[in-house]
Motif scaffolding. Structure first.
Motif, PDB file in Angstrom:
ATOM      1  N   VAL A  13       0.842  -1.202   0.000  1.00 63.48           N
ATOM      2  CA  VAL A  13       0.000   0.000   0.000  1.00 63.48           C
ATOM      3  C   VAL A  13       0.877   1.253   0.000  1.00 63.48           C
ATOM      4  O   VAL A  13       0.593   2.224  -0.720  1.00 63.48           O
ATOM      5  CB  VAL A  13      -0.949  -0.002   1.213  1.00 63.48           C
ATOM      6  N   LEU A  14       1.947   1.253   0.783  1.00 63.74           N
ATOM      7  CA  LEU A  14       2.875   2.386   0.776  1.00 63.74           C
ATOM      8  C   LEU A  14       3.453   2.606  -0.610  1.00 63.74           C
ATOM      9  O   LEU A  14       3.539   3.736  -1.103  1.00 63.74           O
ATOM     10  CB  LEU A  14       4.000   2.152   1.784  1.00 63.74           C
ATOM     11  N   ASP A  15       3.879   1.506  -1.237  1.00 64.13           N
ATOM     12  CA  ASP A  15       4.425   1.611  -2.596  1.00 64.13           C
ATOM     13  C   ASP A  15       3.390   2.176  -3.554  1.00 64.13           C
ATOM     14  O   ASP A  15       3.705   2.991  -4.431  1.00 64.13           O
ATOM     15  CB  ASP A  15       4.876   0.235  -3.086  1.00 64.13           C
ATOM     16  N   GLN A  16       2.148   1.738  -3.395  1.00 71.06           N
ATOM     17  CA  GLN A  16       1.088   2.191  -4.286  1.00 71.06           C
ATOM     18  C   GLN A  16       0.867   3.695  -4.156  1.00 71.06           C
ATOM     19  O   GLN A  16       0.757   4.406  -5.165  1.00 71.06           O
ATOM     20  CB  GLN A  16      -0.205   1.437  -3.975  1.00 71.06           C
ATOM     21  N   GLU A  31      -9.058   1.560  -7.167  1.00 73.47           N
ATOM     22  CA  GLU A  31      -9.168   1.159  -8.573  1.00 73.47           C
ATOM     23  C   GLU A  31      -7.985   0.296  -9.010  1.00 73.47           C
ATOM     24  O   GLU A  31      -8.143  -0.610  -9.840  1.00 73.47           O
ATOM     25  CB  GLU A  31      -9.260   2.409  -9.456  1.00 73.47           C
ATOM     26  N   SER A  32      -6.793   0.576  -8.455  1.00 76.21           N
ATOM     27  CA  SER A  32      -5.598  -0.165  -8.876  1.00 76.21           C
ATOM     28  C   SER A  32      -5.089  -1.129  -7.808  1.00 76.21           C
ATOM     29  O   SER A  32      -3.993  -1.680  -7.940  1.00 76.21           O
ATOM     30  CB  SER A  32      -4.480   0.822  -9.239  1.00 76.21           C
ATOM     31  N   SER A  33      -5.885  -1.337  -6.758  1.00 77.63           N
ATOM     32  CA  SER A  33      -5.452  -2.188  -5.650  1.00 77.63           C
ATOM     33  C   SER A  33      -5.976  -3.614  -5.792  1.00 77.63           C
ATOM     34  O   SER A  33      -7.059  -3.843  -6.346  1.00 77.63           O
ATOM     35  CB  SER A  33      -5.938  -1.605  -4.319  1.00 77.63           C
ATOM     36  N   ASP A  34      -5.211  -4.576  -5.272  1.00 73.31           N
ATOM     37  CA  ASP A  34      -5.654  -5.966  -5.235  1.00 73.31           C
ATOM     38  C   ASP A  34      -6.465  -6.269  -3.980  1.00 73.31           C
ATOM     39  O   ASP A  34      -7.008  -7.368  -3.846  1.00 73.31           O
ATOM     40  CB  ASP A  34      -4.441  -6.908  -5.279  1.00 73.31           C
ATOM     41  N   PHE A  35      -6.539  -5.291  -3.065  1.00 72.05           N
ATOM     42  CA  PHE A  35      -7.235  -5.519  -1.798  1.00 72.05           C
ATOM     43  C   PHE A  35      -8.703  -5.108  -1.887  1.00 72.05           C
ATOM     44  O   PHE A  35      -9.053  -4.159  -2.598  1.00 72.05           O
ATOM     45  CB  PHE A  35      -6.578  -4.722  -0.670  1.00 72.05           C
ATOM     46  N   PRO A  36      -9.564  -5.797  -1.149  1.00 69.93           N
ATOM     47  CA  PRO A  36     -10.963  -5.349  -1.041  1.00 69.93           C
ATOM     48  C   PRO A  36     -11.028  -3.968  -0.399  1.00 69.93           C
ATOM     49  O   PRO A  36     -10.099  -3.539   0.282  1.00 69.93           O
ATOM     50  CB  PRO A  36     -11.596  -6.409  -0.136  1.00 69.93           C
ATOM     51  N   LYS A  37     -12.155  -3.302  -0.605  1.00 67.64           N
ATOM     52  CA  LYS A  37     -12.327  -1.932  -0.121  1.00 67.64           C
ATOM     53  C   LYS A  37     -12.057  -1.806   1.378  1.00 67.64           C
ATOM     54  O   LYS A  37     -11.304  -0.922   1.821  1.00 67.64           O
ATOM     55  CB  LYS A  37     -13.737  -1.451  -0.443  1.00 67.64           C
ATOM     56  N   THR A  39     -10.378  -3.799   3.400  1.00 63.91           N
ATOM     57  CA  THR A  39      -8.979  -4.114   3.737  1.00 63.91           C
ATOM     58  C   THR A  39      -8.063  -2.954   3.397  1.00 63.91           C
ATOM     59  O   THR A  39      -7.202  -2.556   4.192  1.00 63.91           O
ATOM     60  CB  THR A  39      -8.526  -5.370   2.980  1.00 63.91           C
ATOM     61  N   LEU A  40      -8.243  -2.368   2.206  1.00 63.77           N
ATOM     62  CA  LEU A  40      -7.428  -1.233   1.804  1.00 63.77           C
ATOM     63  C   LEU A  40      -7.623  -0.065   2.765  1.00 63.77           C
ATOM     64  O   LEU A  40      -6.646   0.565   3.198  1.00 63.77           O
ATOM     65  CB  LEU A  40      -7.782  -0.807   0.374  1.00 63.77           C
ATOM     66  N   TYR A  41      -8.877   0.200   3.122  1.00 67.30           N
ATOM     67  CA  TYR A  41      -9.165   1.314   4.036  1.00 67.30           C
ATOM     68  C   TYR A  41      -8.496   1.074   5.393  1.00 67.30           C
ATOM     69  O   TYR A  41      -7.940   1.999   5.995  1.00 67.30           O
ATOM     70  CB  TYR A  41     -10.666   1.475   4.216  1.00 67.30           C
ATOM     71  N   ARG A  42      -8.535  -0.168   5.866  1.00 66.87           N
ATOM     72  CA  ARG A  42      -7.921  -0.480   7.160  1.00 66.87           C
ATOM     73  C   ARG A  42      -6.408  -0.254   7.129  1.00 66.87           C
ATOM     74  O   ARG A  42      -5.844   0.324   8.063  1.00 66.87           O
ATOM     75  CB  ARG A  42      -8.227  -1.926   7.544  1.00 66.87           C
ATOM     76  N   PHE A  43      -5.768  -0.662   6.042  1.00 68.13           N
ATOM     77  CA  PHE A  43      -4.329  -0.437   5.916  1.00 68.13           C
ATOM     78  C   PHE A  43      -4.010   1.063   5.865  1.00 68.13           C
ATOM     79  O   PHE A  43      -3.044   1.535   6.494  1.00 68.13           O
ATOM     80  CB  PHE A  43      -3.778  -1.127   4.660  1.00 68.13           C
ATOM     81  N   LEU A  44      -4.799   1.811   5.131  1.00 71.69           N
ATOM     82  CA  LEU A  44      -4.568   3.248   5.022  1.00 71.69           C
ATOM     83  C   LEU A  44      -4.721   3.924   6.380  1.00 71.69           C
ATOM     84  O   LEU A  44      -3.932   4.808   6.738  1.00 71.69           O
ATOM     85  CB  LEU A  44      -5.532   3.862   4.006  1.00 71.69           C
ATOM     86  N   LEU A  47      -1.633   2.937   8.585  1.00 72.31           N
ATOM     87  CA  LEU A  47      -0.417   3.609   8.115  1.00 72.31           C
ATOM     88  C   LEU A  47      -0.469   5.104   8.429  1.00 72.31           C
ATOM     89  O   LEU A  47       0.558   5.713   8.740  1.00 72.31           O
ATOM     90  CB  LEU A  47      -0.245   3.379   6.612  1.00 72.31           C
ATOM     91  N   THR A  48      -1.651   5.675   8.347  1.00 72.39           N
ATOM     92  CA  THR A  48      -1.800   7.092   8.697  1.00 72.39           C
ATOM     93  C   THR A  48      -1.590   7.300  10.190  1.00 72.39           C
ATOM     94  O   THR A  48      -0.898   8.229  10.621  1.00 72.39           O
ATOM     95  CB  THR A  48      -3.191   7.601   8.275  1.00 72.39           C
ATOM     96  N   ASN A  49      -2.167   6.429  10.999  1.00 68.76           N
ATOM     97  CA  ASN A  49      -2.003   6.528  12.457  1.00 68.76           C
ATOM     98  C   ASN A  49      -0.533   6.394  12.876  1.00 68.76           C
ATOM     99  O   ASN A  49      -0.102   6.992  13.860  1.00 68.76           O
ATOM    100  CB  ASN A  49      -2.839   5.455  13.164  1.00 68.76           C
ATOM    101  N   GLN A  50       0.214   5.621  12.111  1.00 64.08           N
ATOM    102  CA  GLN A  50       1.627   5.391  12.422  1.00 64.08           C
ATOM    103  C   GLN A  50       2.544   6.448  11.808  1.00 64.08           C
ATOM    104  O   GLN A  50       3.765   6.380  11.977  1.00 64.08           O
ATOM    105  CB  GLN A  50       2.054   4.006  11.931  1.00 64.08           C
ATOM    106  N   GLY A  51       1.990   7.413  11.095  1.00 64.69           N
ATOM    107  CA  GLY A  51       2.791   8.476  10.502  1.00 64.69           C
ATOM    108  C   GLY A  51       3.494   8.084   9.224  1.00 64.69           C
ATOM    109  O   GLY A  51       4.291   8.849   8.684  1.00 64.69           O
ATOM    110  N   MET A  52       3.188   6.877   8.707  1.00 65.32           N
ATOM    111  CA  MET A  52       3.803   6.442   7.454  1.00 65.32           C
ATOM    112  C   MET A  52       3.106   7.086   6.248  1.00 65.32           C
ATOM    113  O   MET A  52       3.698   7.232   5.183  1.00 65.32           O
ATOM    114  CB  MET A  52       3.747   4.927   7.330  1.00 65.32           C
ATOM    115  N   LEU A  53       1.839   7.440   6.438  1.00 64.85           N
ATOM    116  CA  LEU A  53       1.094   8.194   5.441  1.00 64.85           C
ATOM    117  C   LEU A  53       0.524   9.441   6.099  1.00 64.85           C
ATOM    118  O   LEU A  53       0.326   9.491   7.316  1.00 64.85           O
ATOM    119  CB  LEU A  53      -0.059   7.359   4.865  1.00 64.85           C
TER     120      LEU A  53
END
Length: 268
Positions: A13-16, A31-37, A39-44, A47-53
């Motif tokens: 997700v970071l790479d994306q 649109e370009s992710s292999d993850f379900p909606k 799952t992608l939202y949870r990762f985002l 990652l945002t909470n951790q300051g990576m995004l």
């Protein structure tokens, strides 16, 4: 990345996000992710909470976070050749008047870790931090030619062999033949193999024990010079690569420490 579990998926997700090179909305990522909606939202969110995004609530966009910037800076100063090589690259770029690249291998691809621009810069793909193919770039081939047998087999098998120009090497046999030539003469060339009109000469950065650390190149444009004119700089590129290798070995990659570690492992 399936074998890397949750961490591998988060890195995907970071790479994306980074690939867009601009603030990106959730819908674009989905649109370009292999993850379900969900799952992608949870990762985002994680990652945002951790300051990576970083998330902009007004524009509803994601960008790489400041924590990534800190980590990238630490990697640049502690793991890459860039801080050691910078004065040598500056001097070579000033002397040649051309663009100088410093690269290292990352998962069998070229990672450009520094770039010093020419007196008359030419638009080209390479930028510090970008990843490029190894099989059709001067720095990539210079590095692959000096890998040990196992690492070379792995790197060669992971090349895509996409045809970028009419001069791109598009088979393992052609690449291996070129690598044999590079190994024997001590330098590599990119004769418009990756980008039309872009040519370069490259040399590997090696320790005194022959361990490959990276590569440097001088890159020019066919609009300003022909290949024979560019080859004039091969002795200087080789000398600067040797200087960087000596400096890097003394400060960061000492063979004595590596050999001592091997001796300890064999003794236990």
């Amino acid at each position: 990345m399936a074998g890397d579990g949750t961490i591998g998926k988060a890195c995907d997700v970071l790479d994306q996000v980074a690939t867009f090179q601009r603030p990106v909305r959730f819908a674009e990522l989905l649109e370009s992710s292999d993850f379900p909606k969900a799952t992608l939202y949870r990762f985002l969110q994680t990652l945002t909470n951790q300051g990576m995004l970083s998330y902009d609530p007004d524009r509803q966009t994601y960008t790489p976070g400041l924590r990534l910037v800190r980590l990238a800076h630490a990697a640049w100063t502690q793991s890459s050749l860039a801080p050691i090589a910078r004065p040598f690259l500056d001097a070579l770029s000033q002397e040649t008047g051309e663009t100088v690249h410093l690269a290292q291998l990352d998962a069998s691809q070229v990672l450009y870790v520094d770039k010093r621009n020419a007196a008359q810069p030419v638009e080209m793909y390479s930028q510090a931090g970008k990843v490029g193919p190894a099989y059709c770039t001067g720095v990539g081939k210079a590095m692959m030619a000096h890998l040990d047998e196992a690492a070379l087999d792995r790197a060669v098998s992971q090349q895509s062999y996409h045809r970028f120009t009419d001069k791109t090497l598009t088979s393992e046999a052609a690449l291996r033949a070129d690598l044999d030539l590079i190994r024997s003469r001590g330098y590599a060339v990119d004769d418009e193999e990756h980008e039309p009109g872009i040519i370069c000469v490259a040399c590997p950065i090696l320790t005194s024990g022959g361990r490959m650390l990276g590569a440097i190149s001088v890159t020019g444009s066919t609009e300003r010079m022909n290949f024979e004119q560019l080859k004039h700089w091969i002795p200087r590129v080789r000398h600067v690569a040797e200087q960087i290798g000596t400096e890097a070995q003394a400060w960061r990659f000492p063979e004595t420490r590596v050999n001592a570690d091997k001796d300890r492992m064999q003794a236990t």
